[in-house]
Design an enzyme around this catalytic site. Structure first.
Site, PDB file in Angstrom:
ATOM      1  N   TYR A 123       0.840  -1.200   0.000  1.00 12.73           N
ATOM      2  CA  TYR A 123       0.000   0.000   0.000  1.00 12.73           C
ATOM      3  C   TYR A 123       0.874   1.248   0.000  1.00 12.73           C
ATOM      4  O   TYR A 123       1.974   1.245   0.546  1.00 12.73           O
ATOM      5  CB  TYR A 123      -0.878   0.059   1.255  1.00 12.73           C
ATOM      6  CG  TYR A 123      -2.039  -0.895   1.284  1.00 12.73           C
ATOM      7  CD1 TYR A 123      -1.901  -2.162   1.842  1.00 12.73           C
ATOM      8  CD2 TYR A 123      -3.285  -0.527   0.787  1.00 12.73           C
ATOM      9  CE1 TYR A 123      -2.972  -3.038   1.893  1.00 12.73           C
ATOM     10  CE2 TYR A 123      -4.363  -1.400   0.836  1.00 12.73           C
ATOM     11  CZ  TYR A 123      -4.194  -2.654   1.393  1.00 12.73           C
ATOM     12  OH  TYR A 123      -5.253  -3.514   1.447  1.00 12.73           O
ATOM     13  N   ARG A 125      -2.937 -11.924   3.787  1.00 10.98           N
ATOM     14  CA  ARG A 125      -4.242 -11.502   3.307  1.00 10.98           C
ATOM     15  C   ARG A 125      -4.365 -11.884   1.836  1.00 10.98           C
ATOM     16  O   ARG A 125      -3.473 -11.585   1.045  1.00 10.98           O
ATOM     17  CB  ARG A 125      -4.419  -9.993   3.452  1.00 10.98           C
ATOM     18  CG  ARG A 125      -4.409  -9.444   4.833  1.00 10.98           C
ATOM     19  CD  ARG A 125      -5.772  -9.291   5.559  1.00 10.98           C
ATOM     20  NE  ARG A 125      -6.943  -9.915   5.047  1.00 10.98           N
ATOM     21  CZ  ARG A 125      -7.968  -9.259   4.496  1.00 10.98           C
ATOM     22  NH1 ARG A 125      -7.929  -7.953   4.390  1.00 10.98           N
ATOM     23  NH2 ARG A 125      -9.027  -9.913   4.061  1.00 10.98           N
ATOM     24  N   HIS A 130     -10.509  -2.770  -1.328  1.00 12.41           N
ATOM     25  CA  HIS A 130     -11.404  -2.185  -0.326  1.00 12.41           C
ATOM     26  C   HIS A 130     -12.457  -1.320  -1.018  1.00 12.41           C
ATOM     27  O   HIS A 130     -12.133  -0.578  -1.951  1.00 12.41           O
ATOM     28  CB  HIS A 130     -10.622  -1.277   0.629  1.00 12.41           C
ATOM     29  CG  HIS A 130      -9.621  -1.985   1.480  1.00 12.41           C
ATOM     30  ND1 HIS A 130      -9.904  -2.437   2.747  1.00 12.41           N
ATOM     31  CD2 HIS A 130      -8.334  -2.311   1.249  1.00 12.41           C
ATOM     32  CE1 HIS A 130      -8.814  -3.005   3.256  1.00 12.41           C
ATOM     33  NE2 HIS A 130      -7.848  -2.948   2.375  1.00 12.41           N
ATOM     34  N   HIS A 133      -7.207  -8.329  -2.444  1.00 14.21           N
ATOM     35  CA  HIS A 133      -8.535  -7.735  -2.281  1.00 14.21           C
ATOM     36  C   HIS A 133      -8.508  -6.256  -2.640  1.00 14.21           C
ATOM     37  O   HIS A 133      -7.449  -5.621  -2.658  1.00 14.21           O
ATOM     38  CB  HIS A 133      -9.035  -7.887  -0.838  1.00 14.21           C
ATOM     39  CG  HIS A 133      -8.148  -7.243   0.172  1.00 14.21           C
ATOM     40  ND1 HIS A 133      -7.026  -7.868   0.675  1.00 14.21           N
ATOM     41  CD2 HIS A 133      -8.187  -6.020   0.764  1.00 14.21           C
ATOM     42  CE1 HIS A 133      -6.424  -7.061   1.538  1.00 14.21           C
ATOM     43  NE2 HIS A 133      -7.101  -5.938   1.600  1.00 14.21           N
ATOM     44  N   TYR A 141      -0.606  -9.945   0.719  1.00 14.40           N
ATOM     45  CA  TYR A 141       0.475  -9.428   1.546  1.00 14.40           C
ATOM     46  C   TYR A 141       0.420 -10.031   2.940  1.00 14.40           C
ATOM     47  O   TYR A 141      -0.638 -10.447   3.412  1.00 14.40           O
ATOM     48  CB  TYR A 141       0.437  -7.896   1.641  1.00 14.40           C
ATOM     49  CG  TYR A 141      -0.848  -7.318   2.164  1.00 14.40           C
ATOM     50  CD1 TYR A 141      -1.074  -7.182   3.538  1.00 14.40           C
ATOM     51  CD2 TYR A 141      -1.848  -6.895   1.293  1.00 14.40           C
ATOM     52  CE1 TYR A 141      -2.263  -6.653   4.017  1.00 14.40           C
ATOM     53  CE2 TYR A 141      -3.035  -6.360   1.765  1.00 14.40           C
ATOM     54  CZ  TYR A 141      -3.231  -6.239   3.127  1.00 14.40           C
ATOM     55  OH  TYR A 141      -4.409  -5.718   3.606  1.00 14.40           O
TER      56      TYR A 141
END
Lengths: 200, 257
Positions: B126, B175, B180, B178, B165
């Site tokens: 991110y 995770r 959000h 995905h 990640y």
């Protein structure tokens, strides 16, 4: 007309909720998120506080959305809270004139938040309040609560939600700090836990 | 003592058994996670212990919560829904298009409403200061997008397939990939923040955030469908994902629909 019961089997099943965290900080907050009130408006109030967990520790990663009516009780249908610059793509910020009624605030490293908005007017049977939605890492479904402003004891005494929650009503009423500033801490769990709401 | 994946797997299995028993005993199907889902460790100190207080919106149609904040053309830019065009260069990774409809539980479209998305880059990183995953940042990808739904409640994004990640819920926790989503409805009560997943990810059974949605059908609703018709020839692969908002909505008559 009557709303269909949310549990009815004919309805389309909903998309499940998830946590907002942990890395929303570069995506959801925006400059001027807290400054909902138009500049210099005489009905401006400041509400601030901390968001705390079950151990009494602050949440440095909570995100709050605050939504409220105008002082006359009408609901704004005004866009522009996230006003953008078409040339750069960045945030322009609110224009300081219009009142959208909505803002978004990330807590700081001390778990502190504040919002400047207009004193909400009463609607229907309810005493005036601001609606607050809390998101955080660790919260798998967001939480709704309300901030009632003190002062009109008769309206507060007649409010249907406050009468139902009994002793816990104090968790929904902000403390008056003078000069149009109010304190409202949100406790997610444990002692003094804030009343959270479920809409049906 | 560190928690292993096996420890978390056992806890998740126990949660599934408990859920199956609740439903067998007559409890309603749970469309959403329980806030006290302990295998997701961050939830332990952050869920309320007191029951939520129910507000019957049929008794109180004037609630401000039955209206939604408004967003319009001033709140987005033309290219906000194309996450591959936010910088001067091309981002690294597989391009995808993600499209679907935003509906309420009566199947009606939510028109002209804001959808915000954010995600990791193709390396699973991110663009966030506190993010410490040992993976490269992409200077041509920020991973934030916004759009307004159209008259049929349709939305459309062009972006990059995010990478999985690691996170530190337990040892070797990963995770699944995905995106959000932050979604508004016709009422503030319909507010939704959730995550969209990609089909056939091997990480699904291991992830306590996804598995917190204990109901199988509900969990399946978080996974997009590959839709070849949405792919753009020689450019991107297509995924379709409809979003259905829960919670009381503004009434039909009031919205003039």
């Amino acid at each position: 007309m009557t709303l269909i019961d949310p549990g009815s089997p004919e309805q389309v099943p909903p998309t499940p909720s998830h946590t907002v965290g942990p890395f929303y900080g570069y995506a959801l907050p925006f400059s001027g998120g807290e400054e909902i009130a138009p500049l210099g408006h005489p009905d401006t109030v400041t509400v601030h506080g901390h968001v705390l967990d079950g151990a009494g520790d602050p949440l440095p990663d909570a995100l709050l959305e605050v939504w409220g009516p105008r002082p006359d009780g009408t609901v704004p249908r005004v866009d522009g809270a996230l006003r953008r610059d078409p040339a750069t793509g960045g945030f322009l910020g609110r224009n300081g004139v219009e009142f959208t009624g909505w803002g978004r605030i990330q807590t700081d490293a001390n778990g502190h938040w504040y919002v400047r908005t207009l004193r909400p007017g009463a609607r229907g049977r309810n005493a005036p309040y601001l609606s607050v939605c809390v998101f955080a890492r660790g919260l798998l479904v967001h939480l709704f609560t309300r901030v009632y402003l003190p002062g009109d004891d008769a309206a507060l005494a007649a409010d249907p939600l406050l009468t139902r929650v009994g002793d816990r009503r104090d968790t929904l009423i902000a403390a008056d700090e003078g000069h149009g500033t109010y304190r409202f801490d949100i406790r997610l769990q444990g002692e003094g836990e804030t009343v959270f709401l479920e809409y049906q | 003592m560190s928690l292993t994946q096996h420890d978390i797997d056992q806890e998740m299995a126990a949660e599934r058994v408990a859920y199956a028993k609740r439903v067998a005993d007559g409890a309603p199907v749970e469309h959403h996670p329980r806030r006290d889902y302990a295998p997701y460790r961050s939830s332990v100190l952050r869920h309320p212990k007191q029951p939520l207080v129910a507000i019957d919106t049929r008794q109180d149609p004037e609630l401000v919560e039955l209206r939604s904040p408004a967003f319009g053309e001033r709140d987005i830019t033309e290219i906000d829904n194309d996450l591959t065009r936010q910088h001067t260069g091309e981002p690294i990774g597989e391009r995808i298009t993600v499209s679907g409809r935003l509906l309420d539980r009566d199947g009606r479209p939510v028109r002209g409403q804001l959808i915000e998305i954010w995600q990791a880059n193709s390396a699973g990183r991110y663009a966030h200061r506190r993010e410490q995953h040992d993976a490269p940042l992409d200077p041509n990808f920020t991973g934030v997008g916004r759009t307004l739904t159209d008259a049929e409640g349709r939305y459309h994004f062009t972006t990059i397939q995010p990478g999985p990640y690691p996170w530190r819920n337990h040892v070797n926790a990963w995770r699944p990939a995905h995106i959000h989503f932050s979604v508004f409805g016709t009422a503030f009560t319909q507010r939704l923040v959730t995550q969209m997943y990609f089909p056939n990810d091997p990480l699904f059974p291991y992830d306590p955030i996804l598995q917190s949605v204990t109901d199988d059908a509900a969990r399946h609703r978080l996974v997009a469908t590959y839709d070849h018709g949405l792919s753009v020839p020689e450019f991107s692969l297509g995924y379709r994902w409809d979003i259905v908002l829960d919670g009381p909505a503004a009434t039909w008559i009031e919205e003039g629909r």
